[in-house]
Design a protein around this motif. Sequence first.
Motif, PDB file in Angstrom:
ATOM      1  N   ARG A 233       0.840  -1.203   0.000  1.00  0.00           N
ATOM      2  CA  ARG A 233       0.000   0.000   0.000  1.00  0.00           C
ATOM      3  C   ARG A 233       0.873   1.252   0.000  1.00  0.00           C
ATOM      4  N   LYS A 234       1.863   1.240   0.867  1.00  0.00           N
ATOM      5  CA  LYS A 234       2.770   2.385   0.972  1.00  0.00           C
ATOM      6  C   LYS A 234       3.511   2.598  -0.342  1.00  0.00           C
ATOM      7  N   GLU A 235       3.935   1.508  -0.952  1.00  0.00           N
ATOM      8  CA  GLU A 235       4.659   1.574  -2.221  1.00  0.00           C
ATOM      9  C   GLU A 235       3.790   2.196  -3.312  1.00  0.00           C
ATOM     10  N   SER A 257      -1.431  -0.801  -9.762  1.00  0.00           N
ATOM     11  CA  SER A 257      -1.697  -2.023  -8.995  1.00  0.00           C
ATOM     12  C   SER A 257      -0.406  -2.799  -8.793  1.00  0.00           C
ATOM     13  N   VAL A 258      -0.384  -3.612  -7.736  1.00  0.00           N
ATOM     14  CA  VAL A 258       0.769  -4.454  -7.410  1.00  0.00           C
ATOM     15  C   VAL A 258       0.256  -5.820  -6.983  1.00  0.00           C
ATOM     16  N   ARG A 259       0.843  -6.863  -7.550  1.00  0.00           N
ATOM     17  CA  ARG A 259       0.501  -8.223  -7.127  1.00  0.00           C
ATOM     18  C   ARG A 259       0.943  -8.403  -5.676  1.00  0.00           C
ATOM     19  N   TRP A 260       0.083  -9.045  -4.905  1.00  0.00           N
ATOM     20  CA  TRP A 260       0.428  -9.311  -3.510  1.00  0.00           C
ATOM     21  C   TRP A 260       0.850 -10.771  -3.347  1.00  0.00           C
ATOM     22  N   ARG A 261      -0.115 -11.680  -3.343  1.00  0.00           N
ATOM     23  CA  ARG A 261       0.187 -13.115  -3.238  1.00  0.00           C
ATOM     24  C   ARG A 261      -0.623 -13.848  -4.292  1.00  0.00           C
ATOM     25  N   ILE A 316       1.486  -2.923 -12.448  1.00  0.00           N
ATOM     26  CA  ILE A 316       0.888  -2.308 -13.640  1.00  0.00           C
ATOM     27  C   ILE A 316       0.634  -0.832 -13.349  1.00  0.00           C
ATOM     28  N   ILE A 317       0.979   0.013 -14.311  1.00  0.00           N
ATOM     29  CA  ILE A 317       0.627   1.432 -14.247  1.00  0.00           C
ATOM     30  C   ILE A 317      -0.153   1.781 -15.511  1.00  0.00           C
ATOM     31  N   LEU A 318      -1.326   2.356 -15.322  1.00  0.00           N
ATOM     32  CA  LEU A 318      -2.165   2.819 -16.428  1.00  0.00           C
ATOM     33  C   LEU A 318      -2.362   4.316 -16.209  1.00  0.00           C
ATOM     34  N   LYS A 388       8.998  -5.368 -10.339  1.00  0.00           N
ATOM     35  CA  LYS A 388       8.867  -4.456  -9.205  1.00  0.00           C
ATOM     36  C   LYS A 388       8.197  -3.156  -9.657  1.00  0.00           C
ATOM     37  N   LEU A 389       7.455  -2.523  -8.744  1.00  0.00           N
ATOM     38  CA  LEU A 389       6.739  -1.304  -9.114  1.00  0.00           C
ATOM     39  C   LEU A 389       7.695  -0.193  -9.514  1.00  0.00           C
ATOM     40  N   LEU A 390       8.813  -0.058  -8.818  1.00  0.00           N
ATOM     41  CA  LEU A 390       9.770   0.983  -9.187  1.00  0.00           C
ATOM     42  C   LEU A 390      10.307   0.752 -10.593  1.00  0.00           C
ATOM     43  N   GLN A 391      10.511  -0.516 -10.956  1.00  0.00           N
ATOM     44  CA  GLN A 391      10.970  -0.834 -12.313  1.00  0.00           C
ATOM     45  C   GLN A 391       9.912  -0.447 -13.342  1.00  0.00           C
ATOM     46  N   THR A 392       8.650  -0.692 -13.020  1.00  0.00           N
ATOM     47  CA  THR A 392       7.569  -0.328 -13.929  1.00  0.00           C
ATOM     48  C   THR A 392       7.486   1.184 -14.085  1.00  0.00           C
ATOM     49  N   PHE A 393       7.649   1.903 -12.969  1.00  0.00           N
ATOM     50  CA  PHE A 393       7.657   3.364 -13.032  1.00  0.00           C
ATOM     51  C   PHE A 393       8.841   3.854 -13.858  1.00  0.00           C
TER      52      PHE A 393
END
Length: 432
Positions: A233-235, A257-261, A316-318, A388-393
């Motif tokens: 969530r923080k990420e 969005s970020v995959r959790w489990r 994923i970033i849209l 990773k979300l940072l990689q997607t960003f």
Amino acid sequence: MKEVLNTQLLHPREQIALIMGRIYKRGLTTTSGGNISLLDENGDIWISPAGVDKGALQPSDIMCVKKDGTVVGPHRPSSEFPFHKAIYQIRPDIKAIVHAHPPALVSFSIVRAIPRTNVISQAKHVCGPIGYAPYELPGSAALGAKIAEEFLKGFKAVIMENHGTVVGGADMMDAFQRFETLEFSARALLYGKQVGEPTYLSDEEIDAFEMQIPHLLPEMEEVSHPSDEREKRKEICKIVHRACNHGLMISSYGTVSVRWRDNDFLITPTGVPRWDIQLEDIVLIKDGKREPGKMPSRTTYLHQEIYARHPEINSIILTQSPYLMAFAVTGAPFNVRTIPESWIFLQDVPSLPFGIQFKGRTEIPEILSPANPAVIIRNDSVLVTGDKLLQTFDKLEVAEFSAKSLVMCAPLGNLVPISNEQVEALRAAFLA
């Protein structure tokens, strides 16, 4: 100043200082330009002051003009106070006003044109029809009368001839969202004209977009928030706020969005301005059910399908970013063979027709792959995927920088892309 969950809970002074700070940091006004006001429940008008640095405006600088005309505060009210007052008098539905001289909208005002907001799916809905006020002396009663005349026609956004723009809203966030979306639409049109000719959505296509019902998954009966879930969530919040600050997302559009489990994931909500998203707004999607009492993004179904089909994709970033949208609104080919980094990160970015993102369509999940981590959706958005979300960003930033370079090089000549042989050498060195 720390931003809070509900901007409306802030004092009018704090709201005005907060929004002016956003506008200034995003390069949408100058040190001396623009003014913001808010009409409170007592009929008092709170307004930014004259002659105070917009880049350092504090809540204590904000002026109050009482209903009886008494002026309270350490400065003079903005010289444009007359048109703010005139709008409030004739439009009781408007409680907040933003006026500034953002570059793209000034470009339209000085050629005496109005941007067509149906170039982007949500812009016409957010901005509504746009009025046009002929030129009058700044700060004059005549200017106030001309602007008020346009607002009296029902407009909530008005282009001011050889001046700038003024927008109103039901509250401060409504006004800011309208202002930001209108300027964004203008930028997309101007940048788009550097690489092609913008195309526009029909009213029927926009209505179809707006009529999409959010994917109403059943609610969970119980929900818990383990530490790894809270960390994600923080990420998400950090990336959304970063995207807003860097101009890669606007208040009216953007999903992360970020995959959790397994195939469970966390996603941003619908109906919350992206600038103000907080940890508690993020929606957990678990076992095909949504967190109780929350409304996830209208594209939740698309994220579900992508995660189910692609175990290698974890974020994923849209979003809508101005230079990438130049290619989205024109359909011009987005060739990332500009510099090695761009091709390594993105390889190929297909341009897909508007509507392909609607519920029930499966083309996007089928197209995505390690060789196609991003797609552009015409007149709508760019979708970027990664681990990773940072990689997607990072991929999003690289894509936007590449688009910016292509827009900026257009007056110089045509792109000379990296050759097929050079691409194969990059493939062997970095992707083998």
